[in-house]
Design a protein around this motif. Structure first.
Motif, PDB file in Angstrom:
ATOM      1  N   ALA A 132      25.590  68.167  17.158  1.00 51.03           N
ATOM      2  CA  ALA A 132      24.825  68.443  18.375  1.00 51.03           C
ATOM      3  C   ALA A 132      24.688  67.211  19.265  1.00 51.03           C
ATOM      4  CB  ALA A 132      23.438  68.962  18.008  1.00 51.03           C
ATOM      5  N   ALA A 133      25.090  66.058  18.767  1.00 46.31           N
ATOM      6  CA  ALA A 133      24.920  64.806  19.510  1.00 46.31           C
ATOM      7  C   ALA A 133      26.108  64.536  20.433  1.00 46.31           C
ATOM      8  CB  ALA A 133      24.756  63.634  18.542  1.00 46.31           C
ATOM      9  N   HIS A 134      25.846  63.864  21.548  1.00 44.93           N
ATOM     10  CA  HIS A 134      26.909  63.485  22.472  1.00 44.93           C
ATOM     11  C   HIS A 134      27.922  62.555  21.806  1.00 44.93           C
ATOM     12  CE1 HIS A 134      24.722  64.343  26.558  1.00 44.93           C
ATOM     13  NE2 HIS A 134      24.921  65.419  25.837  1.00 44.93           N
ATOM     14  N   THR A 135      27.502  61.838  20.780  1.00 46.56           N
ATOM     15  CA  THR A 135      28.375  60.845  20.140  1.00 46.56           C
ATOM     16  C   THR A 135      29.192  61.415  18.988  1.00 46.56           C
ATOM     17  OG1 THR A 135      26.540  60.198  18.698  1.00 46.56           O
ATOM     18  CG2 THR A 135      26.843  58.934  20.732  1.00 46.56           C
ATOM     19  N   TYR A 136      29.109  62.692  18.737  1.00 49.93           N
ATOM     20  CA  TYR A 136      29.741  63.281  17.557  1.00 49.93           C
ATOM     21  C   TYR A 136      31.237  62.970  17.484  1.00 49.93           C
ATOM     22  CZ  TYR A 136      31.125  66.796  14.113  1.00 49.93           C
ATOM     23  OH  TYR A 136      31.630  67.433  13.005  1.00 49.93           O
ATOM     24  N   ARG A 137      31.912  63.008  18.625  1.00 51.78           N
ATOM     25  CA  ARG A 137      33.374  62.773  18.644  1.00 51.78           C
ATOM     26  C   ARG A 137      33.729  61.332  18.993  1.00 51.78           C
ATOM     27  NH1 ARG A 137      32.533  67.917  20.484  1.00 51.78           N
ATOM     28  NH2 ARG A 137      33.664  69.558  19.354  1.00 51.78           N
ATOM     29  N   GLY A 138      32.745  60.462  19.011  1.00 48.94           N
ATOM     30  CA  GLY A 138      33.027  59.055  19.257  1.00 48.94           C
ATOM     31  C   GLY A 138      32.594  58.577  20.630  1.00 48.94           C
ATOM     32  N   LYS A 139      32.935  57.346  20.918  1.00 50.02           N
ATOM     33  CA  LYS A 139      32.496  56.673  22.135  1.00 50.02           C
ATOM     34  C   LYS A 139      33.317  57.104  23.340  1.00 50.02           C
ATOM     35  CE  LYS A 139      31.495  51.999  23.849  1.00 50.02           C
ATOM     36  NZ  LYS A 139      31.547  50.561  23.517  1.00 50.02           N
ATOM     37  N   THR A 140      32.621  57.367  24.448  1.00 44.06           N
ATOM     38  CA  THR A 140      33.248  57.714  25.713  1.00 44.06           C
ATOM     39  C   THR A 140      32.536  56.937  26.826  1.00 44.06           C
ATOM     40  OG1 THR A 140      31.743  59.544  26.237  1.00 44.06           O
ATOM     41  CG2 THR A 140      33.658  60.062  24.852  1.00 44.06           C
ATOM     42  N   PRO A 141      33.086  56.930  28.036  1.00 40.65           N
ATOM     43  CA  PRO A 141      32.360  56.273  29.139  1.00 40.65           C
ATOM     44  C   PRO A 141      30.970  56.866  29.355  1.00 40.65           C
ATOM     45  CG  PRO A 141      34.647  56.603  29.755  1.00 40.65           C
ATOM     46  CD  PRO A 141      34.451  57.325  28.451  1.00 40.65           C
ATOM     47  N   ARG A 142      30.828  58.174  29.140  1.00 42.41           N
ATOM     48  CA  ARG A 142      29.542  58.812  29.375  1.00 42.41           C
ATOM     49  C   ARG A 142      28.490  58.370  28.363  1.00 42.41           C
ATOM     50  NH1 ARG A 142      27.597  64.955  28.040  1.00 42.41           N
ATOM     51  NH2 ARG A 142      26.001  65.174  29.647  1.00 42.41           N
ATOM     52  N   ASN A 143      28.854  58.293  27.075  1.00 39.23           N
ATOM     53  CA  ASN A 143      27.856  58.012  26.028  1.00 39.23           C
ATOM     54  C   ASN A 143      27.833  56.567  25.577  1.00 39.23           C
ATOM     55  OD1 ASN A 143      29.926  57.572  24.105  1.00 39.23           O
ATOM     56  ND2 ASN A 143      29.912  59.696  23.432  1.00 39.23           N
ATOM     57  N   ALA A 144      28.529  55.671  26.284  1.00 45.87           N
ATOM     58  CA  ALA A 144      28.677  54.285  25.839  1.00 45.87           C
ATOM     59  C   ALA A 144      27.339  53.591  25.580  1.00 45.87           C
ATOM     60  CB  ALA A 144      29.492  53.489  26.863  1.00 45.87           C
ATOM     61  N   VAL A 145      26.321  53.911  26.367  1.00 41.50           N
ATOM     62  CA  VAL A 145      25.011  53.272  26.182  1.00 41.50           C
ATOM     63  C   VAL A 145      24.450  53.566  24.800  1.00 41.50           C
ATOM     64  CG1 VAL A 145      22.612  53.269  26.979  1.00 41.50           C
ATOM     65  CG2 VAL A 145      24.465  53.186  28.628  1.00 41.50           C
ATOM     66  N   MET A 146      24.747  54.744  24.256  1.00 35.39           N
ATOM     67  CA  MET A 146      24.238  55.100  22.928  1.00 35.39           C
ATOM     68  C   MET A 146      24.835  54.224  21.830  1.00 35.39           C
ATOM     69  SD  MET A 146      24.014  59.263  23.081  1.00 35.39           S
ATOM     70  CE  MET A 146      23.274  59.415  21.456  1.00 35.39           C
ATOM     71  N   PHE A 147      25.963  53.595  22.120  1.00 38.99           N
ATOM     72  CA  PHE A 147      26.601  52.696  21.157  1.00 38.99           C
ATOM     73  C   PHE A 147      26.167  51.242  21.378  1.00 38.99           C
ATOM     74  CE2 PHE A 147      29.249  56.423  21.011  1.00 38.99           C
ATOM     75  CZ  PHE A 147      29.647  56.509  19.697  1.00 38.99           C
ATOM     76  N   GLY A 148      25.268  51.036  22.306  1.00 33.91           N
ATOM     77  CA  GLY A 148      24.785  49.699  22.592  1.00 33.91           C
ATOM     78  C   GLY A 148      23.581  49.332  21.758  1.00 33.91           C
ATOM     79  N   PRO A 149      22.864  48.269  22.148  1.00 24.55           N
ATOM     80  CA  PRO A 149      21.713  47.794  21.380  1.00 24.55           C
ATOM     81  C   PRO A 149      20.574  48.814  21.367  1.00 24.55           C
ATOM     82  CG  PRO A 149      22.470  46.141  22.949  1.00 24.55           C
ATOM     83  CD  PRO A 149      23.155  47.409  23.305  1.00 24.55           C
ATOM     84  N   PRO A 150      19.764  48.817  20.318  1.00 28.63           N
ATOM     85  CA  PRO A 150      18.623  49.731  20.262  1.00 28.63           C
ATOM     86  C   PRO A 150      17.579  49.388  21.317  1.00 28.63           C
ATOM     87  CG  PRO A 150      18.497  48.127  18.483  1.00 28.63           C
ATOM     88  CD  PRO A 150      19.842  47.947  19.121  1.00 28.63           C
ATOM     89  N   GLY A 151      16.812  50.413  21.718  1.00 29.92           N
ATOM     90  CA  GLY A 151      15.748  50.198  22.678  1.00 29.92           C
ATOM     91  C   GLY A 151      16.160  50.343  24.124  1.00 29.92           C
ATOM     92  N   HIS A 152      17.429  50.683  24.378  1.00 33.65           N
ATOM     93  CA  HIS A 152      17.876  50.936  25.746  1.00 33.65           C
ATOM     94  C   HIS A 152      17.755  52.428  26.051  1.00 33.65           C
ATOM     95  CE1 HIS A 152      19.887  46.995  26.871  1.00 33.65           C
ATOM     96  NE2 HIS A 152      19.426  46.798  25.645  1.00 33.65           N
ATOM     97  N   VAL A 153      17.694  52.763  27.339  1.00 34.24           N
ATOM     98  CA  VAL A 153      17.552  54.162  27.730  1.00 34.24           C
ATOM     99  C   VAL A 153      18.921  54.736  28.102  1.00 34.24           C
ATOM    100  CG1 VAL A 153      17.017  53.623  30.153  1.00 34.24           C
ATOM    101  CG2 VAL A 153      16.291  55.794  29.189  1.00 34.24           C
ATOM    102  N   TYR A 154      19.214  55.899  27.546  1.00 33.80           N
ATOM    103  CA  TYR A 154      20.444  56.632  27.847  1.00 33.80           C
ATOM    104  C   TYR A 154      20.067  57.826  28.722  1.00 33.80           C
ATOM    105  CZ  TYR A 154      24.240  60.027  26.967  1.00 33.80           C
ATOM    106  OH  TYR A 154      25.246  60.972  27.100  1.00 33.80           O
ATOM    107  N   VAL A 155      20.509  57.802  29.980  1.00 31.49           N
ATOM    108  CA  VAL A 155      20.211  58.878  30.927  1.00 31.49           C
ATOM    109  C   VAL A 155      21.506  59.627  31.213  1.00 31.49           C
ATOM    110  CG1 VAL A 155      19.338  59.460  33.225  1.00 31.49           C
ATOM    111  CG2 VAL A 155      18.364  57.512  31.969  1.00 31.49           C
ATOM    112  N   TYR A 156      21.477  60.945  31.058  1.00 26.85           N
ATOM    113  CA  TYR A 156      22.677  61.730  31.335  1.00 26.85           C
ATOM    114  C   TYR A 156      22.348  62.914  32.245  1.00 26.85           C
ATOM    115  CZ  TYR A 156      21.104  65.077  27.741  1.00 26.85           C
ATOM    116  OH  TYR A 156      20.397  65.990  27.007  1.00 26.85           O
ATOM    117  N   PHE A 157      23.382  63.406  32.912  1.00 22.95           N
ATOM    118  CA  PHE A 157      23.279  64.532  33.832  1.00 22.95           C
ATOM    119  C   PHE A 157      23.811  65.762  33.115  1.00 22.95           C
ATOM    120  CE2 PHE A 157      24.620  66.563  38.017  1.00 22.95           C
ATOM    121  CZ  PHE A 157      23.324  66.702  38.489  1.00 22.95           C
ATOM    122  N   THR A 158      23.091  66.885  33.190  1.00 19.89           N
ATOM    123  CA  THR A 158      23.508  68.066  32.441  1.00 19.89           C
ATOM    124  C   THR A 158      23.432  69.319  33.300  1.00 19.89           C
ATOM    125  OG1 THR A 158      23.125  69.348  30.412  1.00 19.89           O
ATOM    126  CG2 THR A 158      21.184  68.479  31.513  1.00 19.89           C
TER     127      THR A 158
END
Length: 225
Positions: free
Chosen positions: A53-79
């Motif tokens: 169910a996670a955006h990162t399930y299939r790995g890193k992409t330009p859209r989800n790259a922030v989720m692969f960054g340091p903890p404590g950052h905000v990941y904002v996405y358009f849906t």
């Protein structure tokens, strides 16, 4: 905010699995500029290959790259071509995990939150509904695409500063958990957490498959984090 009594949470708070961080975010305060929201409902999402169910399930992409960054950052996405949603990144860099911020109570900047939610031609929104739902929460806080990747582990400073503050965690006996909202994959995973009885918690909605319209291209489901 709060006479300066609230303090930003340390980065180590987020350097853990998302399903451990999520319930401990309840009662914390996310402040963005003059508006602050006390979190009352969140959902955890796991990493690549472990949580379909996670955006990162299939790995890193330009859209989800922030989720692969340091903890404590905000990941904002358009849906769905309409809404922004905000997440807080968990685990060390490279793991791709986060907590979706689903609902909360506006505790500072209520008038500004009202103006953002009501708009010039809309019916006035009740205060309990100002941040009741992930898209509404993002609107109330004024979070958009340009805020993707901001560090939420910082001192509050400046008109657009972003920080997660310690707030007032609820009595553990009031914390509930259950299936995540509106997803088709891993829909029974009990990683939605909320404060029992709080009026700002959004109603649970199970996933309903979208019917294809032969006259138009259907919009596919977007995972919640």
């Amino acid at each position: 905010m709060g006479g300066g009594l609230l303090k930003p949470l340390p980065r180590r708070f987020f350097d853990r699995p998302s399903h451990e961080v999520a319930p401990e975010l309840l009662g914390r305060v996310l402040a963005h500029g003059p508006v602050a929201v006390r979190l009352t409902e969140v959902e955890a999402y796991g990493g690549p290959g472990e949580d379909p169910a996670a955006h990162t399930y299939r790995g890193k992409t330009p859209r989800n790259a922030v989720m692969f960054g340091p903890p404590g950052h905000v990941y904002v996405y358009f849906t769905y071509g309409m809404h922004y949603c905000a997440n807080l990144v968990c685990l060390p860099e490279g793991h791709g995990s986060a907590v979706l911020l689903r609902a909360g109570e506006v505790v500072e900047g209520v008038e500004l939150a009202r103006s953002r939610r009501n708009g010039p031609a809309r019916k006035p929104v009740a205060d309990r509904d100002l941040a009741r739902g992930p898209a509404r929460l993002a609107v109330a806080l004024g979070l958009h695409r340009e805020h993707n990747g901001l560090d939420a582990v910082r001192e509050l400073s400046g008109p657009a500063a972003l920080a997660v503050l310690d707030g007032s965690p609820p009595d553990p006996a009031l914390i509930r958990s259950g299936p995540r909202t509106g997803i088709s994959a891993a829909k029974q995973t009990p990683w939605r957490f909320w404060i029992d009885g709080d009026p700002t918690v959004s109603p649970y909605k199970a996933h309903v498959p979208r019917r294809r319209n032969t006259a138009a291209t259907s919009v596919g489901e977007a995972p919640s984090s």
